[in-house]
Design a protein around this motif. Structure first.
Motif, PDB file in Angstrom:
ATOM      1  N   PHE A 121      29.626  74.632  70.717  1.00 19.00           N
ATOM      2  CA  PHE A 121      29.610  76.084  70.535  1.00 19.00           C
ATOM      3  C   PHE A 121      28.674  76.779  71.518  1.00 19.00           C
ATOM      4  N   PHE A 122      27.428  76.303  71.626  1.00 18.50           N
ATOM      5  CA  PHE A 122      26.466  76.994  72.473  1.00 18.50           C
ATOM      6  C   PHE A 122      26.859  76.939  73.946  1.00 18.50           C
ATOM      7  N   PHE A 147      16.979  81.793  77.182  1.00 23.72           N
ATOM      8  CA  PHE A 147      16.772  82.516  75.921  1.00 23.72           C
ATOM      9  C   PHE A 147      17.120  81.640  74.731  1.00 23.72           C
ATOM     10  N   GLY A 148      18.268  80.951  74.815  1.00 22.22           N
ATOM     11  CA  GLY A 148      18.670  80.103  73.699  1.00 22.22           C
ATOM     12  C   GLY A 148      17.731  78.935  73.494  1.00 22.22           C
ATOM     13  N   ASN A 149      17.332  78.277  74.581  1.00 19.25           N
ATOM     14  CA  ASN A 149      16.452  77.121  74.475  1.00 19.25           C
ATOM     15  C   ASN A 149      15.040  77.504  74.057  1.00 19.25           C
ATOM     16  N   GLY A 150      14.590  78.698  74.463  1.00 16.79           N
ATOM     17  CA  GLY A 150      13.198  79.062  74.242  1.00 16.79           C
ATOM     18  C   GLY A 150      12.898  79.690  72.907  1.00 16.79           C
ATOM     19  N   THR A 429      24.801  83.661  67.778  1.00 12.77           N
ATOM     20  CA  THR A 429      24.856  82.950  66.501  1.00 12.77           C
ATOM     21  C   THR A 429      24.509  81.480  66.668  1.00 12.77           C
ATOM     22  N   SER A 430      25.079  80.833  67.686  1.00 13.28           N
ATOM     23  CA  SER A 430      24.773  79.422  67.904  1.00 13.28           C
ATOM     24  C   SER A 430      23.314  79.225  68.308  1.00 13.28           C
TER      25      SER A 430
END
Length: 585
Positions: A121-122, A147-150, A429-430
């Protein structure tokens, strides 16, 4: 699977070895100079003195539950479950090994959740966003993927900076995660898929990262962070993103100019490109359903489309797989069904771009609800506006109205013009699902650290750093295995630059906005300087060795990075246990 095998075969055994070492060393008491407060203090609690939560194991069994419930040092800021209360209040003392074993299995399942979310998904939604915005892999890596990882690191830093006396521990956690990502994760990418990195983007990223580490090192030496210093952190990251965008635009302009003059691109120019690797980008997963298309076309009903969209199991594929794959698939099924129901997925490579009208309309209701219930563990979702109506209720009403309009304004066969918006919704969301799972991982690791009497410094250096970097590792390894090693490698530096600059800058800025003139830092002894020195040394080694290899990252380079991290871990543990220390003058 390769990324999960790396964690299951190497990280988890190393984790248990460290637990055994700490348990044996705990018999001799805590090391000299160990800090007496956890990295995540309970905000708003000013009780003095605060008793170390690790002391619970030295109390009588009848007093442990009350100690856990009343001691502010045992409270968790984030997450949905109180693991410490579960161990000491709901399990009898004789069943403590059973509780630890159950937590270990739950930890493994959280790893599985992170892997499924990142892989299915991500990363696909990130690829769709990059395609929609026509971003290069490096730009996507330092913005959306960073952004997602942090998210776990940023939230952890904000909590740590809520108390000036523990702000220095946030630097230690960020340094520990930085060493891990730039050695283990970057080395793992090179081992999984050797590739030629883009020379100019690599040099740009590592120089910016070295500047960020130098600023942080200077802040620790000064012992304080002022308003100008905090704004300088945020300004440096903004300048970094602008530099990435400008470098990409200049490269594309030069390439178009070379094409106008009919100058063929040389292999050296292609290696410097920030565009995706043509060979690897064409590698896609095989879709077994294409072999079983019906001879006669028929129009599926809305209910059939919904049922098929929520079914993650392909019966034909199931028959051709081994037993271990089937067992793992059974464990994945609840997670995949939940994610299919809550996370939109856009696939620009398919003709219909994965448009599922009934399911996408449900996503307009469920995905925003998940966003507000996972952000800060639901603290914002249950907030009542004016003391009358909760935020989640407003989100459900607005989402239902938008879903109704979308359902009657679209058709099952053709995606709407604004279908690309679902990629952004799915990305957010993911990312928050990853953040929620990583938060639970951190809390489980912290509770195990209390049980095994791990010192706070080692807890931040190893377990918390591993927990905060799990999302980075799974996302980057998945991208590498799917044929995007450049984006993953860029995210190793871009993501950690984001964590250091935005985490420190925003955390200190919020602390200053509460009436403090500056944030006072209290470095936790020699180990923080060991962390900073190891991170700087790893960056210098990469800055020297990668150009010497003509920017060809192979398995040897990856193994060297892994050995560097093991050596750093040994030095850090020896420093913590007092074997390595500074002589008092």
């Amino acid at each position: 699977m390769a990324s999960r095998r790396l964690y299951l075969h190497w990280v988890l055994p190393l984790f248990w070895v460290l637990l055994m070492v700490e348990t044996l060393s705990g018999a001799y008491g805590p090391p000299a100079g160990a800090h007496t407060s956890l990295p995540f203090p309970a905000s708003g609690v000013n009780q003095t003195p605060v008793i170390d939560c690790r002391d619970v194991c030295g109390l009588n069994a009848s007093d442990r539950c009350d100690f856990i419930r009343t001691n502010p040092d045992c409270r968790s800021e984030g997450g949905y479950l109180d693991y410490l209360e579960g161990i000491f209040c709901h399990f009898p003392p004789r069943l403590l090994p059973l509780a630890v074993t159950l937590y270990a299995f739950w930890l493994l399942y959280l790893f599985l959740i992170l892997g499924v979310t990142a892989e299915k998904f991500f990363c696909p939604n990130l690829s769709a966003i990059s395609t929609t915005l026509k971003l290069s892999h490096n730009v996507a890596g330092v913005t959306f993927l960073a952004f997602g990882n942090g998210a776990p690191d940023i939230f952890s830093a904000l909590v740590a900076f809520s108390d000036p006396h523990t702000a220095g521990l946030a630097f230690g956690a960020l340094f520990g995660a930085g060493v891990l990502v730039t050695t283990v994760v970057a080395g793992g990418i090179a081992i999984l898929r050797p590739f030629a990195t883009a020379s100019r983007p690599f040099l740009r990223d590592i120089i910016f990262y070295m500047v960020a580490v130098f600023l942080t090192f200077t802040a620790l030496y000064r012992g304080r962070v002022t308003l100008a210093w905090a704004l300088g952190y945020l300004g440096l990251y903004a300048f970094y993103v602008v530099t990435v965008v400008l470098c990409t635009w200049i490269y594309r302009w030069q390439r178009r100019r070379s094409l106008v003059y009919s100058t063929p691109a040389t292999p050296e120019m292609l290696s410097d490109s920030e565009e995706e690797d043509r060979v690897s980008s064409t590698t896609t997963s095989y879709d077994y359903r294409e072999e079983y298309q019906p001879l006669l076309f028929y129009q599926a009903t809305t209910a059939q489309i919904l049922v098929q969209a929520l079914n993650p199991l392909d019966c034909r594929k199931w028959k051709n797989k081994p037993v271990y794959w089937r067992v793992l698939k059974v464990l994945k099924l609840p997670v995949e069904v939940l994610l299919l129901l809550t996370v939109p997925l856009v696939d620009p490579d398919r003709e219909d771009r994965n448009w599922k009208r009934p399911l996408n309309c449900l996503h307009l209701v469920i995905s925003p609800l998940v966003l507000v219930l996972t952000l800060q563990s639901g603290a914002y979702g249950v907030y009542e506006i004016g003391g009358l109506f909760p935020v989640w209720g407003i989100v459900v009403i607005a989402g239902t109205a938008l879903a109704a309009v979308t359902f009657f304004a679209t058709s099952n066969s053709e995606p709407p013009r604004l279908h690309w918006i679902f990629a952004f919704l799915g990305f957010l969301t993911s990312a928050l699902w990853i953040n929620a799972a990583a938060t639970e991982v951190v809390n489980v690791l912290r509770s195990l650290g209390v049980v095994f009497r791990l010192s706070n410094t080692v807890l931040g250096l190893t377990l918390l750093a591993w927990g905060n970097s799990i999302g980075d590792a799974f996302s980057d390894f998945t991208l590498a295995r799917q044929g995007y090693p450049r984006m993953a490698f860029s995210a190793c530096f871009g993501g950690i630059i984001f964590n250091v600059l935005v985490g420190v800058g925003l955390g200190c800025l919020l602390q200053i906005s509460r009436g403090h003139t500056e944030v006072t830092l209290e470095p936790d002894g020699l180990l923080v300087w060991v962390l900073a020195g190891a991170l700087g040394l790893s960056l210098v080694c990469s800055l020297v060795s990668v150009p010497l290899q003509s920017f060809q990252l192979n398995k040897v380079y990856g193994v060297c990075l892994l050995l560097f991290y093991v050596s750093f871990l040994v030095v850090a543990l020896l420093t913590e246990f007092g074997v390595i220390h500074l002589k008092s003058v």
